[in-house]
Design a protein around this motif. Structure first.
Motif, PDB file in Angstrom:
ATOM      1  N   ILE A  54      32.807  35.255  51.395  1.00  0.00           N
ATOM      2  CA  ILE A  54      34.024  35.712  52.086  1.00  0.00           C
ATOM      3  C   ILE A  54      33.768  35.773  53.589  1.00  0.00           C
ATOM      4  O   ILE A  54      34.556  35.271  54.382  1.00  0.00           O
ATOM      5  CB  ILE A  54      34.459  37.090  51.541  1.00  0.00           C
ATOM      6  N   LEU A 233      40.536  37.642  33.667  1.00  0.00           N
ATOM      7  CA  LEU A 233      41.499  38.721  33.920  1.00  0.00           C
ATOM      8  C   LEU A 233      42.746  38.546  33.049  1.00  0.00           C
ATOM      9  O   LEU A 233      43.262  39.510  32.467  1.00  0.00           O
ATOM     10  CB  LEU A 233      41.879  38.744  35.404  1.00  0.00           C
ATOM     11  N   LEU A 248      39.074  46.672  41.069  1.00  0.00           N
ATOM     12  CA  LEU A 248      38.991  45.273  41.495  1.00  0.00           C
ATOM     13  C   LEU A 248      37.902  45.174  42.556  1.00  0.00           C
ATOM     14  O   LEU A 248      38.104  45.554  43.709  1.00  0.00           O
ATOM     15  CB  LEU A 248      40.350  44.820  42.044  1.00  0.00           C
ATOM     16  N   CYS A 249      36.747  44.692  42.115  1.00  0.00           N
ATOM     17  CA  CYS A 249      35.542  44.691  42.950  1.00  0.00           C
ATOM     18  C   CYS A 249      35.321  43.330  43.582  1.00  0.00           C
ATOM     19  O   CYS A 249      34.853  43.222  44.711  1.00  0.00           O
ATOM     20  CB  CYS A 249      34.368  45.061  42.060  1.00  0.00           C
ATOM     21  N   GLY A 250      35.633  42.272  42.844  1.00  0.00           N
ATOM     22  CA  GLY A 250      35.398  40.929  43.355  1.00  0.00           C
ATOM     23  C   GLY A 250      36.200  39.923  42.560  1.00  0.00           C
ATOM     24  O   GLY A 250      36.722  40.220  41.481  1.00  0.00           O
ATOM     25  N   LEU A 251      36.309  38.728  43.142  1.00  0.00           N
ATOM     26  CA  LEU A 251      37.063  37.643  42.495  1.00  0.00           C
ATOM     27  C   LEU A 251      36.272  36.355  42.693  1.00  0.00           C
ATOM     28  O   LEU A 251      36.773  35.370  43.224  1.00  0.00           O
ATOM     29  CB  LEU A 251      38.460  37.525  43.138  1.00  0.00           C
ATOM     30  N   TYR A 255      36.404  32.286  45.169  1.00  0.00           N
ATOM     31  CA  TYR A 255      35.905  32.254  46.548  1.00  0.00           C
ATOM     32  C   TYR A 255      35.689  30.837  47.079  1.00  0.00           C
ATOM     33  O   TYR A 255      35.774  30.607  48.277  1.00  0.00           O
ATOM     34  CB  TYR A 255      34.591  33.029  46.684  1.00  0.00           C
ATOM     35  N   LEU A 261      45.616  29.780  44.641  1.00  0.00           N
ATOM     36  CA  LEU A 261      45.450  29.975  43.197  1.00  0.00           C
ATOM     37  C   LEU A 261      46.498  30.963  42.700  1.00  0.00           C
ATOM     38  O   LEU A 261      46.768  31.967  43.351  1.00  0.00           O
ATOM     39  CB  LEU A 261      44.074  30.576  42.905  1.00  0.00           C
ATOM     40  N   GLY A 263      47.993  34.083  40.707  1.00  0.00           N
ATOM     41  CA  GLY A 263      47.487  35.332  40.161  1.00  0.00           C
ATOM     42  C   GLY A 263      47.609  35.309  38.647  1.00  0.00           C
ATOM     43  O   GLY A 263      48.016  34.303  38.059  1.00  0.00           O
ATOM     44  N   PRO A 264      47.275  36.428  37.997  1.00  0.00           N
ATOM     45  CA  PRO A 264      47.272  36.432  36.532  1.00  0.00           C
ATOM     46  C   PRO A 264      48.666  36.151  35.941  1.00  0.00           C
ATOM     47  O   PRO A 264      49.656  36.723  36.375  1.00  0.00           O
ATOM     48  CB  PRO A 264      46.808  37.848  36.189  1.00  0.00           C
ATOM     49  N   GLY A 279      41.992  47.657  44.457  1.00  0.00           N
ATOM     50  CA  GLY A 279      40.919  46.983  45.174  1.00  0.00           C
ATOM     51  C   GLY A 279      40.085  48.017  45.918  1.00  0.00           C
ATOM     52  O   GLY A 279      40.601  49.042  46.350  1.00  0.00           O
TER      53      GLY A 279
ATOM     54  N   PRO B 264      50.972  36.774  41.458  1.00  0.00           N
ATOM     55  CA  PRO B 264      51.017  36.512  42.899  1.00  0.00           C
ATOM     56  C   PRO B 264      49.843  35.647  43.368  1.00  0.00           C
ATOM     57  O   PRO B 264      48.696  35.896  43.012  1.00  0.00           O
ATOM     58  CB  PRO B 264      50.945  37.911  43.518  1.00  0.00           C
ATOM     59  N   ILE B 270      44.843  42.215  47.212  1.00  0.00           N
ATOM     60  CA  ILE B 270      44.657  43.530  46.577  1.00  0.00           C
ATOM     61  C   ILE B 270      43.220  43.995  46.805  1.00  0.00           C
ATOM     62  O   ILE B 270      42.954  45.170  47.041  1.00  0.00           O
ATOM     63  CB  ILE B 270      44.984  43.466  45.070  1.00  0.00           C
TER      64      ILE B 270
END
Lengths: 342, 342
Positions: A54, A233, A248-251, A255, A261, A263-264, A279, B264, B270
């Motif tokens: 990031i 997710l 929500l710690c990371g995605l 990256y 992209l 979302g869910p 988050g 989203p 988030i």
């Protein structure tokens, strides 16, 4: 006698997709000399973390991005080599964002961001990289403050054999949860089950995720500690219980992508099941870190909190080592050893 | 003399895409006679709400779906016509999920779900449909408990001229927020600005949403009260402040679709901005409704909380009236008047 050269890795270009070794530039600078009030630190261990990806980008993020040409940012454990400040002495162990380099000069304005490691040590020095640092606090506060685990609840964690995930699962066990880890190989599954005491482990590369989750979580999912994003997710959202919590710690799955992209797809489950998603960044909890370090330090001494490390030798290997974060190769905390520990 | 017929609308089929009138079946039944412990209610006002679309489907949801052949579920304000229960008297005003019908028989097991309206009335009876009901509590608790507005913060609300949205914005003003409404016509924008005291209003059908939000929210967005989903949520996520809160009340833009919709695209915001998203349903707060009714009742009397209603006459028109919820035609609370109020 110390070398007179300060080796550095600087950011050469913003990665397009996966990080490439050529995104870093090797530089040699003279070792700086501290002025009044300043200290010079010899870096010992450099922590490599997904969040580096990031910082290397210029997408909207939680800290300023690393600028092109700047020394690459990174959490480091080091030792004070020379002090012109009465609050620090030569030999003090410290940690902070000291960068991918042999030596860091800390000016007076940056001293507040340097943390002293209490001596004598009660746990191995490497525990400060793997647990008693950003890493442990991320697991501790994300799970306890946002996840709010209750005994008997089901906790699912993704990237479960990673530095943060492996701690989250163990803290979940300490709190009496049924803990399910999602990871990327059968070997990692065995590690979670046999070494860390997880109740179930799923290899998402070979399992059919939704039925595997259903089988491992017969009472549904109360907490999902999210490190990954994407399809995992979505699968979790179909099986959450009422009032589930998702720290929500990371995605990390997102990256290295350039295109937007989605979302869910099961976003509406957040409404239907009254899910909380929050988050967070570990620095949000800086005023409570001491508390976390004390409790996790005790858990380490009691053998309740285990950690695994992969230590890559030599600052020169940092740009190749960081690739391991994204290709599922490593297990536990990834560290580069820059110089000898005392 | 009362009629001997109980007209009803029952669910005939689950809608595919938009609701069709033919998804309801008209039936005439004899008016039931209460047995010992039971009461018979004459329905006066029927509330039509977006959540009806969810109940008509069999997707995963927060209550059991309405079964095919069942009387359509709906919140109703009515009057006790006949009571065989000492706790209720003929003439008591009550509300509950009494259905799309002229009369509702309440058996002893269902009595706990019936709420008495305190008399003498201190506000017009229709206020109980537009504010002092599910509608008002949804706005009140979603904004205050999840949104936690602070004076000076910026609150954005979607479907802002709708039953819930128009209350959310006004409560935000009472709490000292800068309030921005997103709605679907210039007429509705004028209503928000001139009648309800919003600070800014955006017609999403004609405005370029992101620049319009940026212009209306010069200090960023602290709270987004979400009724809609889709592109509006994505635009908001690009402009949220650190630690923004998103009470997730509804996703009306998604209710009539059959295919899976992406969440989203800016989901990662988030994480970056440490946003809190929390789905909620008004029944989560049932133990605190009295408190909300008391405070909102005072706001109505003080002229601080205004509401607008569109009252459609006649139970026979309910299936055509409900279509207005999804075609941006109505403003404020949509109600069907089934019989005369006392």
């Amino acid at each position: 006698m110390k070398s007179s050269i300060n080796r550095q890795w600087r950011l050469a270009s913003r990665p397009v997709g996966d990080i490439k070794v050529s995104d870093f530039e090797y530089r040699q600078e003279p070792i700086p000399t501290p002025k009044a009030g300043e200290i010079l630190i010899r870096n010992i261990y450099l922590s490599l973390d997904p969040t580096h990806r990031i910082w290397m980008s210029d997408r909207p993020q939680y800290m300023p991005p690393v600028e092109i040409g700047e020394v690459m940012r990174g959490l480091v454990l080091g030792i004070v080599e020379e002090s012109k400040n009465p609050n620090f002495q030569r030999g003090d162990l410290v940690s902070g964002l000291l960068g991918w380099q042999d030596y860091a000069l800390i000016t007076t304005g940056n001293l507040p961001y340097i943390t002293k490691i209490p001596q004598p040590l009660t746990v191995p020095l490497t525990a400060f990289m793997a647990v008693l640092s950003f890493i442990g606090c991320t697991a501790y506060f994300g799970l306890l403050d946002i996840g709010k685990p209750q005994a008997g609840e089901t906790l699912v964690v993704s990237a479960a054999s990673g530095a943060v995930g492996s701690l989250v699962g163990q803290i979940g066990k300490i709190k009496g949860c049924h803990v399910v880890g999602i990871t990327s190989s059968d070997e990692k599954c065995r590690y979670l089950l046999e070494e860390l005491g997880f109740d179930a482990a799923i290899n998402y590369k070979t399992a059919d995720l939704s039925p595997a989750l259903a089988a491992s979580c017969p009472n549904g999912i109360d907490i999902y500690f999210e490190n990954v994003g994407g399809e995992i997710l979505d699968a979790v959202l179909t099986q959450v219980n009422l009032n589930a919590r998702i720290p929500l710690c990371g995605l990390i799955s997102t990256y290295n992508t350039e295109e937007p992209l989605p979302g869910p797809y099961n976003f509406s489950q957040i409404l239907m099941k009254r899910v909380l998603i929050k988050g967070f960044i570990v620095t949000d909890y800086v005023s409570q870190w001491d508390l976390a370090f004390r409790e996790m330090g005790q858990w380490i001494q009691q053998g309740k909190l285990k950690y695994q490390q992969e230590i890559v030798q030599g600052l020169e290997n940092a740009p190749t080592a960081i690739l391991k974060l994204f290709n599922s190769e490593k297990m536990g905390k990834l560290i580069v050893q820059i110089s000898e520990q005392p």
